[in-house]
Design an enzyme around this catalytic site. Structure first.
Site, PDB file in Angstrom:
ATOM      1  NE  ARG A 129     -10.271  -3.749   0.842  1.00  0.00           N
ATOM      2  CZ  ARG A 129      -9.542  -2.723   1.309  1.00  0.00           C
ATOM      3  NH1 ARG A 129     -10.137  -1.578   1.605  1.00  0.00           N
ATOM      4  NH2 ARG A 129      -8.236  -2.844   1.467  1.00  0.00           N
TER       5      ARG A 129
ATOM      6  CB  CYS B 259     -13.852   3.141  -0.082  1.00  0.00           C
ATOM      7  SG  CYS B 259     -13.243   4.835  -0.159  1.00  0.00           S
TER       8      CYS B 259
ATOM      9  NE  ARG C  49      -3.514   2.302   2.772  1.00  0.00           N
ATOM     10  CZ  ARG C  49      -4.788   2.437   2.433  1.00  0.00           C
ATOM     11  NH1 ARG C  49      -5.411   1.426   1.862  1.00  0.00           N
ATOM     12  NH2 ARG C  49      -5.445   3.559   2.675  1.00  0.00           N
TER      13      ARG C  49
ATOM     14  CG  ASP D  86     -13.099   8.123  -1.367  1.00  0.00           C
ATOM     15  OD1 ASP D  86     -13.142   8.072  -0.120  1.00  0.00           O
ATOM     16  OD2 ASP D  86     -12.077   7.855  -2.016  1.00  0.00           O
TER      17      ASP D  86
ATOM     18  CG  HIS E  85      -8.414   1.156  -3.237  1.00  0.00           C
ATOM     19  ND1 HIS E  85      -7.935  -0.032  -2.721  1.00  0.00           N
ATOM     20  CD2 HIS E  85      -8.818   1.892  -2.155  1.00  0.00           C
ATOM     21  CE1 HIS E  85      -8.038  -0.009  -1.406  1.00  0.00           C
ATOM     22  NE2 HIS E  85      -8.562   1.139  -1.041  1.00  0.00           N
TER      23      HIS E  85
ATOM     24  CD  GLN F  29     -13.190  -0.171  -0.881  1.00  0.00           C
ATOM     25  OE1 GLN F  29     -12.464  -0.154   0.097  1.00  0.00           O
ATOM     26  NE2 GLN F  29     -14.469  -0.517  -0.814  1.00  0.00           N
TER      27      GLN F  29
END
Length: 318
Positions: free
Chosen positions: A305, A277, A115, A237, A142, A145
């Site tokens: 996830r 998210c 990450r 988001d 991502h 996600q």
């Protein structure tokens, strides 16, 4: 269950998971179906220990609640072991070439999750590693996600090809991967962003081309009402993602008309679902009334996830 897809699983073993662009529609649907089965197995108190004796290195240059916990718990549930590696634990920050780190870790581990901000860093790590590399977030992507988002939508709606998802907010990495993922599974998607904050045209154009093959209609607009009209799912988001905190005040002004609230959601279908998210800033990009209301699926989405990442790790590492 999702429609069974004929996928040669031997072609998944050992691959990297950097972006959904690298995976076919059938492969993505296979991973989603696998995740659904893993979730059902866990709910019945079962979990296959197919990664027993395997180790995953988790390289974090950015902090995260959901990413660390879901990968670490996922490896444990599958019988494997996860190692958390912060910048303080690695020599990359002290000048060691990424190629050396990749080659050494390949002798110790069975997979690497990273990450970070830089897509180039992840790509270089993958080039030099002899083991699978999983992208857990970069500036442009991502993918884990997006898989969780797609799984949540399917759980709630039971389909993709007759649905429309609306993303309202910043054209960031989450928007990019959702665009690609939706196009791959044949789901219509419209992205609404303020002017100057649009999604990268490269990814938009790729999603449009994919949609021509899968039947997905991909649109971009600067009008949130247009995006949400008739939507089955509404996604947003934070307005200032990690690394853009210094732009908070500027973005609050630019995004002032893009808050997901009851006035905006009134244009969606009556049974729309709300996705985010996380982490979320209540009463900024979304009102508390919406994110904590009956349409919200954010906790299911966060849980998913865990399951999609288990599916990815099994496909690449088992």
């Amino acid at each position: 269950m999702l429609e069974e897809k004929s996928v040669d699983t031997s072609q998944l073993k050992g691959r990297d998971f950097l972006t959904l662009l690298d995976y076919s529609s059938d492969e993505i649907l296979y991973l989603l179906d696998s995740a659904m089965k893993l979730k059902q197995a866990q709910q019945q108190g079962e979990c296959p220990k197919v990664l027993a004796g395997k180790s995953l290195g988790m390289l974090f240059e950015n902090a995260s609640t959901r990413t660390r916990v879901s990968f670490e718990v996922g490896m444990t549930q599958l019988g494997g072991h996860a190692l958390f590696l912060s910048p303080r634990d690695l020599q990359i920050g002290r000048g060691e070439p990424i190629s050396d780190t990749a080659k050494v870790l390949s002798r110790y581990l069975d997979g690497i999750m990273i990450r970070t901000n830089s897509d180039e860093k992840v790509a270089e790590l993958a080039r030099h590693a002899d083991i699978p590399v999983i992208n857990a977030l970069t500036d442009n992507y991502h993918p884990c996600q997006a898989l969780a988002d797609l799984l949540t939508i399917y759980e709630q709606k039971g389909d993709y090809t007759k649905l429309k998802t609306a993303y309202v907010g910043d054209g960031n990495n989450v928007a990019h991967s959702l665009l690609i993922g939706a196009a791959k599974v044949g789901m219509d998607i419209t992205i609404a962003t303020p002017k100057g904050y649009e999604a990268n045209p490269e990814f938009v154009n790729k999603a449009i081309e994919i949609g021509k093959e899968t039947g997905a209609l991909v649109k971009v607009t600067n009008d949130p009402v247009e995006a949400v009209k008739g939507a089955d799912a509404i996604y947003t988001d934070v307005w200032a993602s990690m690394g853009f905190e210094e732009e908070q005040k500027k973005r609050e002004q630019a995004f002032s008309g893009f808050q997901v609230n009851q006035q905006l959601t009134a244009h969606a279908k009556d049974d729309y679902i709300f996705l985010h998210c996380l982490p979320a800033h209540r009463d900024e990009e979304v009102t508390a009334e919406v994110i904590d209301g009956k349409h919200s699926c954010i906790i299911d989405e966060a849980e998913n996830r865990l399951h999609v990442q288990k599916a990815v790790m099994i496909a690449l590492m088992a």
